[in-house]
Design a protein around this motif. Structure first.
Motif, mmCIF file in Angstrom:
data_model
loop_
_atom_site.group_PDB
_atom_site.id
_atom_site.type_symbol
_atom_site.label_atom_id
_atom_site.label_comp_id
_atom_site.label_asym_id
_atom_site.label_seq_id
_atom_site.Cartn_x
_atom_site.Cartn_y
_atom_site.Cartn_z
ATOM 1 N N GLY A 147 28.758 52.536 40.913
ATOM 2 C CA GLY A 147 30.017 52.609 41.649
ATOM 3 C C GLY A 147 30.590 51.252 41.978
ATOM 4 N N VAL A 148 29.702 50.264 42.199
ATOM 5 C CA VAL A 148 30.173 48.900 42.468
ATOM 6 C C VAL A 148 30.909 48.351 41.259
ATOM 7 C CG1 VAL A 148 29.448 46.554 43.031
ATOM 8 C CG2 VAL A 148 28.302 48.505 44.100
ATOM 9 N N VAL A 149 30.380 48.626 40.054
ATOM 10 C CA VAL A 149 31.034 48.157 38.825
ATOM 11 C C VAL A 149 32.434 48.751 38.713
ATOM 12 C CG1 VAL A 149 30.894 48.122 36.311
ATOM 13 C CG2 VAL A 149 28.821 47.876 37.684
ATOM 14 N N VAL A 150 32.558 50.031 39.034
ATOM 15 C CA VAL A 150 33.870 50.679 38.962
ATOM 16 C C VAL A 150 34.854 49.987 39.903
ATOM 17 C CG1 VAL A 150 35.126 52.824 39.402
ATOM 18 C CG2 VAL A 150 32.884 52.893 38.306
ATOM 19 N N GLY A 151 34.427 49.718 41.136
ATOM 20 C CA GLY A 151 35.315 49.051 42.088
ATOM 21 C C GLY A 151 35.692 47.658 41.649
ATOM 22 N N ILE A 152 34.722 46.917 41.105
ATOM 23 C CA ILE A 152 34.999 45.547 40.659
ATOM 24 C C ILE A 152 35.997 45.543 39.510
ATOM 25 C CG2 ILE A 152 33.964 43.571 39.471
ATOM 26 C CD1 ILE A 152 31.490 43.940 41.179
ATOM 27 N N VAL A 153 35.770 46.396 38.522
ATOM 28 C CA VAL A 153 36.657 46.424 37.353
ATOM 29 C C VAL A 153 38.078 46.802 37.771
ATOM 30 C CG1 VAL A 153 37.130 47.583 35.168
ATOM 31 C CG2 VAL A 153 34.797 46.905 35.740
ATOM 32 N N LYS A 154 38.211 47.795 38.619
ATOM 33 C CA LYS A 154 39.550 48.197 39.054
ATOM 34 C C LYS A 154 40.242 47.095 39.832
ATOM 35 C CE LYS A 154 38.823 53.235 39.200
ATOM 36 N NZ LYS A 154 38.815 54.440 40.065
ATOM 37 N N GLU A 155 39.497 46.412 40.703
ATOM 38 C CA GLU A 155 40.117 45.359 41.509
ATOM 39 C C GLU A 155 40.476 44.154 40.650
ATOM 40 O OE1 GLU A 155 41.479 43.843 45.253
ATOM 41 O OE2 GLU A 155 40.997 45.831 44.435
ATOM 42 N N VAL A 156 39.610 43.786 39.705
ATOM 43 C CA VAL A 156 39.911 42.661 38.803
ATOM 44 C C VAL A 156 41.148 42.979 37.971
ATOM 45 C CG1 VAL A 156 39.095 41.449 36.749
ATOM 46 C CG2 VAL A 156 37.581 41.740 38.709
ATOM 47 N N ALA A 157 41.213 44.192 37.449
ATOM 48 C CA ALA A 157 42.382 44.573 36.663
ATOM 49 C C ALA A 157 43.652 44.495 37.494
ATOM 50 C CB ALA A 157 42.197 45.997 36.115
ATOM 51 N N ASN A 158 43.569 44.871 38.754
ATOM 52 C CA ASN A 158 44.737 44.858 39.624
ATOM 53 C C ASN A 158 45.118 43.439 40.044
ATOM 54 O OD1 ASN A 158 46.775 45.968 41.409
ATOM 55 N ND2 ASN A 158 45.386 45.528 43.077
ATOM 56 N N VAL A 159 44.115 42.637 40.424
ATOM 57 C CA VAL A 159 44.388 41.309 40.974
ATOM 58 C C VAL A 159 44.764 40.310 39.891
ATOM 59 C CG1 VAL A 159 43.351 39.357 42.189
ATOM 60 C CG2 VAL A 159 42.930 41.677 42.997
ATOM 61 N N TYR A 160 44.003 40.290 38.789
ATOM 62 C CA TYR A 160 44.195 39.237 37.806
ATOM 63 C C TYR A 160 45.036 39.649 36.596
ATOM 64 C CZ TYR A 160 40.655 36.711 40.408
ATOM 65 O OH TYR A 160 39.972 36.056 41.396
ATOM 66 N N PHE A 161 45.201 40.973 36.380
ATOM 67 C CA PHE A 161 45.968 41.399 35.219
ATOM 68 C C PHE A 161 47.101 42.353 35.570
ATOM 69 C CE2 PHE A 161 41.642 40.408 33.859
ATOM 70 C CZ PHE A 161 41.903 39.439 32.886
ATOM 71 N N ASP A 162 47.257 42.662 36.846
ATOM 72 C CA ASP A 162 48.367 43.488 37.325
ATOM 73 C C ASP A 162 48.449 44.799 36.547
ATOM 74 O OD1 ASP A 162 51.977 43.309 37.470
ATOM 75 O OD2 ASP A 162 50.552 44.168 38.907
ATOM 76 N N VAL A 163 47.334 45.462 36.428
ATOM 77 C CA VAL A 163 47.309 46.731 35.721
ATOM 78 C C VAL A 163 46.340 47.670 36.446
ATOM 79 C CG1 VAL A 163 45.535 45.894 34.125
ATOM 80 C CG2 VAL A 163 46.894 47.881 33.511
ATOM 81 N N GLU A 164 46.737 48.915 36.588
ATOM 82 C CA GLU A 164 45.868 49.928 37.174
ATOM 83 C C GLU A 164 45.132 50.648 36.049
ATOM 84 O OE1 GLU A 164 47.940 52.765 39.496
ATOM 85 O OE2 GLU A 164 46.142 53.914 40.050
ATOM 86 N N VAL A 165 43.817 50.741 36.182
ATOM 87 C CA VAL A 165 43.022 51.314 35.101
ATOM 88 C C VAL A 165 42.311 52.567 35.588
ATOM 89 C CG1 VAL A 165 42.686 49.087 33.982
ATOM 90 C CG2 VAL A 165 41.005 49.885 35.656
ATOM 91 N N LYS A 166 41.969 53.403 34.609
ATOM 92 C CA LYS A 166 41.172 54.608 34.856
ATOM 93 C C LYS A 166 39.870 54.457 34.094
ATOM 94 C CE LYS A 166 42.221 58.321 32.618
ATOM 95 N NZ LYS A 166 42.908 59.524 32.102
ATOM 96 N N MET A 167 38.750 54.779 34.744
ATOM 97 C CA MET A 167 37.436 54.612 34.131
ATOM 98 C C MET A 167 36.767 55.981 34.019
ATOM 99 S SD MET A 167 36.108 51.110 35.995
ATOM 100 C CE MET A 167 34.679 51.018 34.927
ATOM 101 N N ASP A 168 36.480 56.383 32.760
ATOM 102 C CA ASP A 168 35.800 57.645 32.494
ATOM 103 C C ASP A 168 34.368 57.335 32.075
ATOM 104 O OD1 ASP A 168 38.140 59.206 32.943
ATOM 105 O OD2 ASP A 168 38.869 58.610 30.963
#
Length: 1151
Positions: A147-168
């Motif tokens: 779950g930590v990985v999911v939070g990190i990836v979503k936040e990095v995508a939002n902060v550094y790439f300005d994109v909201e991602v979905k993780m399946d």
């Protein structure tokens, strides 16, 4: 588990849910670590972290996965706050590249962190879903922290790439034979999916650079696609590193095998049948994909003959340059044209010296005989300025530098310059506009950059520690100076060493005692601060003379206790006792023995008796007089106490000296017979005695009986230290010392002084006596001119204002001040402002009460006024230390509201509620109580507990109303009941007045405007709505009053709001104020403030508010852009200094 993780978890809970929630989670998890006590580089059991996560899930009523995901999102914010922002930002230009570089970053961090159990990541494209990527995650802890990985990836995508991602999640480590946990990552917005797998392009202000970087983005997309296929052809099947089979990648990739012929030897990676057909097909596809010049195609064919395709050379060596025998460029690496900000077609065929120039070593030019000397050496290149053919602008990329070496492909033929960006650390890499993913994968430069960043950090830390050690040394010297002024140097040194100081007997010591004549009467006649100022002058003189005569000051002794009303406890008649000492005690002969101890004290006594006349009594202006007693003998000296140690003297001679002082007369020096005999024997010279004595005779002393004493009159001319001439010189010297001192009287409250009847006079407000009303700040009159018992103020007669007898100092001074000059003195403390705000509220309350009751006042007026003072003090303590929404700003709004209420009553259109004055000022006082420094929108976005409690919106304003009115009604019942009896609609009007200050609530603001339209244009509302509308408009104007007052005041609060927004942005909230602040203020002034001032002017026809706003707007358009630039630069410098200090402090603690 690394302590950094636990510390991050603690910060997350405290930041998002409060300290109470963290305490509950700690208790549930059985965690005994103190608040903020986790050692970030320490090791903690995994079970302790798991217990905290489980306890947090239970306490917050969410799942464990939700807690872990929230932790992962917050972890990015946490690491950014720890100074890792640059390291994170430069990991890759796409999300896939960023994730691919995580392993390298962990390798780098492993050198500085004690634990090496870092997870492993593997990222690849997913052909089944265009624009999606596959992330594999392996950890020795299994899927525990997935779950930590999911939070990190979503936040990095939002902060550094300005994109909201979905993780399946498609696989879980340890389940169904999976060796890793796998997710498919997809962009929620399909138009942003390129940010997952290809660079989106740079966002630069310069149009030339921006157009070039856009070309670079499009070109890199094709190169990345080509690079993936080339990598496949080089490595064969692309397998998941966590298993022997392809796993999920099996369904995502299918790679063809190739064979190549190198120097006559065939290397077969697959089926030999149809190899030539496959190679021919691949060559055709590459030729169709990329358009090379004729020279490059020839070179590609030559390289095929050597067994290495040119396309692979371009990919493996992305920064190489190939030139022919004429040094004309025939080929370049894939990444080099982008760095040069030029098209490949424009570069092919150019002479290399039109693109590059040598910086080290300095060579005449690109000639083979010269370059042969560099065959086994490293050289450095810079770019030659060029003119962009599209815009005609000259481009100089001074930040881009290269280093490399030379490879001669064939004798007398082509030459390859194998280059790489000359970046030794992340800062240099960022200056070139590159990320770690831009560095050659097949070189060690990524490791070099990591190492360079580490070394640069160590160097910065070393420099910072050096500066810090010097500051610590200065602080140590200051503390030593302070300690040595309180204790003898030998005693202080022993205490610092942790030793016990044994009492010591001193055989030959002379003591001096003095007391101020009439000190009790002086204290009874004047304020305590006047007494403190007088004693400061007196002790300055005596301390100066004591150092001149090599004396040791033992202490000053308090003999009088003053009763001072405590402003927070007036109602219950509690009191604060203040001891002020007027007795002075010093000695000679200890702690360092001195054979002239008696002469030193005698000379000192004569000098003090003369110089003390320079100090005037604050009661009547007459020179001070002392009673002085001196005696010699033996005593014990030692340290008493451990918390606050004091060096004290013990023995009969101390009591004897004290008796000589207490039985002395005004302005006289009484000397014991023992000291007289000592001075007569040891101080006389061949020319005569050094001192003149007059026998006083026998004096009855308590506990000593009858003692024969002498008056020490003066020193004779034979006394080189205390002759009449020398004493006069000392007086002049001391006068100069006093003239250099600045005696500032610190006045807060007038005390209730004892009257002749034993009672107390009424307490009144008092303010700094050196403050006067000026054109650039709001301040107060002298306390001597202040009102007494809320009576009239000097200079204002009853003819001018029938209610002026209720004017306090602060209100009367405000009435003399123009709107543009309304602001508080910046030197006022919180207590000063409490007193002043109480003055404003007090004036408003009694003005309103007189109007309601037709001239009568309540019998308990003094009690109610005391409660009002305590209420203001209580509210002031609840304002947080924000940059903008703080106590100082609340005072500014309250002052502005008071002014506007005054203007309204002097020229307003309606006047319906007598309590309008007090309601408006009261609402202004509490309107931002316990403000979090965040906007309401952010609280709603974060689902803050306030947004759940106050579901109607305006969360911060409703909290202020709840807190302010609860304190008012519950803690001050007598005052609140009296107010509610006089004004039953008080709570209703205060509530809507505070709610009006939420300018971001569009529904509320529309309702307020509609109500105001009815007030001005009809149909006329009822009396309650009239008052409510007036209160709302005045508070709206008062809340942004700085936008229509002086330009200096506007800049002050503008800067405060900037810093508050910047702090929020650094914490991951709100917007970045460093971008667009100048234009944003113009829009705010033109779009909100000007219409508001024009609307409020209908209520206040005598007060021209809009002209002030127009003046500020004009000055801001003229000077604001440069001012904003300086503000932004200053904030960046402060951030760098703060980061360096924090790193240095951690290093110092670790050392």
């Amino acid at each position: 588990m690394l302590g950094l993780i636990n510390d991050c978890a603690e910060q997350l809970v405290i930041t998002k849910f409060g300290l109470d929630a963290w305490h509950a989670i700690k208790n549930s998890a059985g965690c005994s670590v103190k608040d903020y006590g986790f050692e970030q580089h320490g090791a903690y059991p995994d079970s302790a972290t798991v217990d905290i996560v489980v306890a947090a899930a239970e306490a917050l009523s969410v799942t464990v996965d939700d807690v872990l995901e929230l932790f992962g999102q917050f972890f990015i914010e946490y690491t950014i706050s720890k100074g890792y922002d640059n390291l994170l930002r430069c990991q890759g230009s796409t999300l896939r590249l960023w994730l691919s570089n995580l392993n390298a970053m962990h390798d780098h961090l492993q050198s500085s962190l004690p634990l090496g159990n870092f997870p492993v990541f593997w990222c690849e494209n997913c052909p089944d879903h265009e624009g999606s990527i596959i992330l594999h995650y392996y950890s020795i802890r299994g899927a525990l922290l997935g779950g930590v990985v999911v939070g990190i990836v979503k936040e990095v995508a939002n902060v550094y790439f300005d994109v909201e991602v979905k993780m399946d999640r498609t696989a879980v480590q340890g389940e169904d034979g999976s060796q890793c946990t796998t997710w498919r990552i997809t962009a929620v917005d399909p138009e942003k999916r390129h940010k997952l797998t290809m660079q989106s392009g740079a966002n630069l202000d310069d149009i030339v650079i921006r157009e070039t970087m856009e070309r670079r983005s499009r070109r890199r997309a094709s190169f990345e696609s080509e690079g993936a296929s080339l990598t496949t052809s080089l490595t064969g099947e692309m397998k998941c590193p966590f298993s022997n089979s392809m796993g999920l990648a099996d369904s995502c990739h299918s790679f063809e095998s190739e064979s190549s012929d190198v120097n006559g030897h065939k290397f077969d990676n697959g089926d030999e049948n149809g190899v030539e057909h496959k190679m021919s097909k691949r060559r055709n596809s590459l030729e169709n994909l990329l358009k090379y010049s004729t020279a490059e195609k020839q070179l590609k064919n030559e390289l095929y003959e050597h067994g290495l395709p040119a396309s692979k050379v371009r990919y493996v060596f992305p920064y190489h340059v190939m030139v022919n025998h004429e040094f004309k460029i025939v080929q370049m690496g894939n990444a080099l044209p982008d760095m040069l900000m030029r098209e490949l077609d424009d570069l092919i065929g150019l002479h290399i010296e039109k693109v590059f120039k040598f910086t080290k070593p300095v060579l005449a030019g690109f000639h083979w005989p010269t370059l042969q000397r560099l065959a086994d050496q490293k050289f450095f290149l810079a770019l030659v300025p060029f003119v962009d053919p599209l815009t005609g602008a000259k481009i100089e990329a001074t930040d881009i530098k290269f280093k490399g070496n030379i490879i001669q492909i064939a004798e007398g033929g082509d030459i390859m310059f194998v280059l790489s960006p000359d970046a030794e650390n992340i800062s240099e890499l960022t200056q070139m506009g590159l990320t770690m993913s831009d560095l050659p994968l097949h070189s060690f430069q990524r490791d070099v950059v990591f190492l360079g960043e580490h070394i640069a950090s160590e160097v910065r830390t070393a420099h910072k520690l050096d500066r810090l050690s010097k500051r610590l040394e200065n602080e140590k010297n200051l503390s030593n100076t302070l300690l040595n002024s309180m204790l003898p140097a030998t005693v202080a040194e022993s205490l610092r060493a942790g030793k016990t100081v044994e009492p010591q007997l001193y055989e030959n010591v002379t003591l001096f005692f003095s007391d101020v004549v009439g000190f009790t009467k002086i204290c009874d006649a004047v304020e305590p601060w006047d007494v403190i100022d007088m004693l400061n002058q007196l002790y300055t003189i005596m301390d100066h003379l004591a150092s001149r005569f090599n004396l040791y000051k033992v202490e000053t002794i308090g003999e009088l206790i003053f009763l001072v009303p405590n402003h927070t406890e007036i109602q219950s008649n509690l009191a604060l006792f203040l001891a002020i000492g007027d007795a002075y005690m010093c000695c000679s002969g200890l702690p360092t023995p001195d054979e002239n101890h008696a002469q030193n004290i005698a000379n000192f006594a004569l000098a003090v008796a003369e110089c003390v006349q320079l100090v005037k009594s604050p009661a009547d202006g007459s020179p001070l007089q002392l009673r002085i007693g001196i005696h010699t003998g033996h005593c014990m000296g030692g340290v008493v106490g451990t918390l606050t140690p004091h060096y004290c003297l013990f023995g009969d001679m101390v009591n004897t000296t004290s008796r000589h002082e207490s039985t002395s007369l005004n302005g006289k020096i009484q000397c014991s017979s023992v000291l007289y005999e000592h001075l007569a024997e040891y101080s006389s010279t061949s020319d005569g005695p050094q001192y003149k004595f007059t026998p006083r005779g026998y004096v009855e002393m308590k506990g000593k009986g009858r003692c024969f004493t002498y008056w020490l009159e003066n020193g004779t001319n034979q006394n080189e230290h205390a002759s009449p001439k020398k004493i006069k010189q000392l007086r002049l010297e001391v006068g100069k010392v006093l003239s250099k001192q600045k005696w500032k009287k610190r006045k807060y409250f007038n005390i209730r002084r004892r009257s002749s009847m034993g009672g107390y006079d009424d307490a009144t407000l008092a303010f700094p006596d050196d403050a006067t009303v000026s054109t650039d700040r709001f301040s107060y009159m002298d306390a001597s001119e202040a009102d007494s018992s809320r009576g009239g103020v000097s200079g204002i007669s009853d003819d001018e204002d029938i209610f002026s007898r209720f004017d306090t100092t602060s209100y009367s001074e405000m009435k003399k001040t123009s709107w543009s000059d309304i602001r508080w003195d910046t030197q006022l403390s919180r207590i000063d402002l409490v007193a002043a705000i109480h003055g404003l509220l007090s004036s408003m309350l009694w003005l309103c009460a007189v109007e309601v009751t037709a001239g009568s006042l309540p019998d308990n007026k003094e009690v109610l006024d005391a409660e009002l003072l305590r209420f203001v003090d209580r509210i002031s303590s609840l304002y947080p230390d924000n940059s903008f929404h703080n106590w100082d700003h609340a005072c500014q709004v309250t002052l502005s509201a008071t002014f506007l209420v005054k203007e309204y009553h002097e020229g307003g259109l309606v006047d319906n509620n007598p309590f309008l004055r007090f309601i408006t000022v009261f609402a202004a006082l509490i309107h931002d109580v316990k403000h979090l420094g965040l906007p309401n929108a952010q609280l709603e976005k974060d689902k803050h507990c306030l947004s759940l409690v106050y579901s109607q919106g305006s969360y911060l304003e409703r909290q202020s109303i709840q807190v302010g009115l609860s304190i008012f009604t519950e803690e001050f019942p007598e005052l609140s009941v009296s107010v509610l009896k006089l004004c039953p609609d008080f709570i209703h009007l205060v509530t809507f007045g505070v709610l009006a200050t939420d300018v971001t609530n569009s529904a509320t603001q529309q309702t307020i405007q509609d109500r105001f339209e009815r007030l001005i244009n009809g149909p006329s509302p009822n009396d309650l709505e009239k008052t409510q509308s007036v209160v709302e408009q005045i508070l709206l104007m008062a809340d942004v009053a700085h936008c229509s007052q002086s330009y200096e005041n506007f800049l002050k609060w503008n800067e405060c709001f900037f810093h508050e927004c910047l702090k929020n942005w650094k914490s991951g909230n709100g917007f970045n104020p460093r971008e667009g602040w100048y234009q944003g203020e113009i829009g705010f002034l033109e779009g909100y403030i000007l219409p508001l001032t024009e609307r409020v002017s209908d209520l206040l026809p005598l007060c021209d508010l809009s002209s002030g706003t127009r003046k500020i707007l004009g000055l801001w358009k003229e000077r604001g852009e440069e001012w904003t630039k300086d503000l932004v630069e200053a904030s960046i410098r402060a951030e760098m200094v703060e980061e360096e200090e924090y790193v240095a402090f951690l290093a110092f603690l670790a050392a």
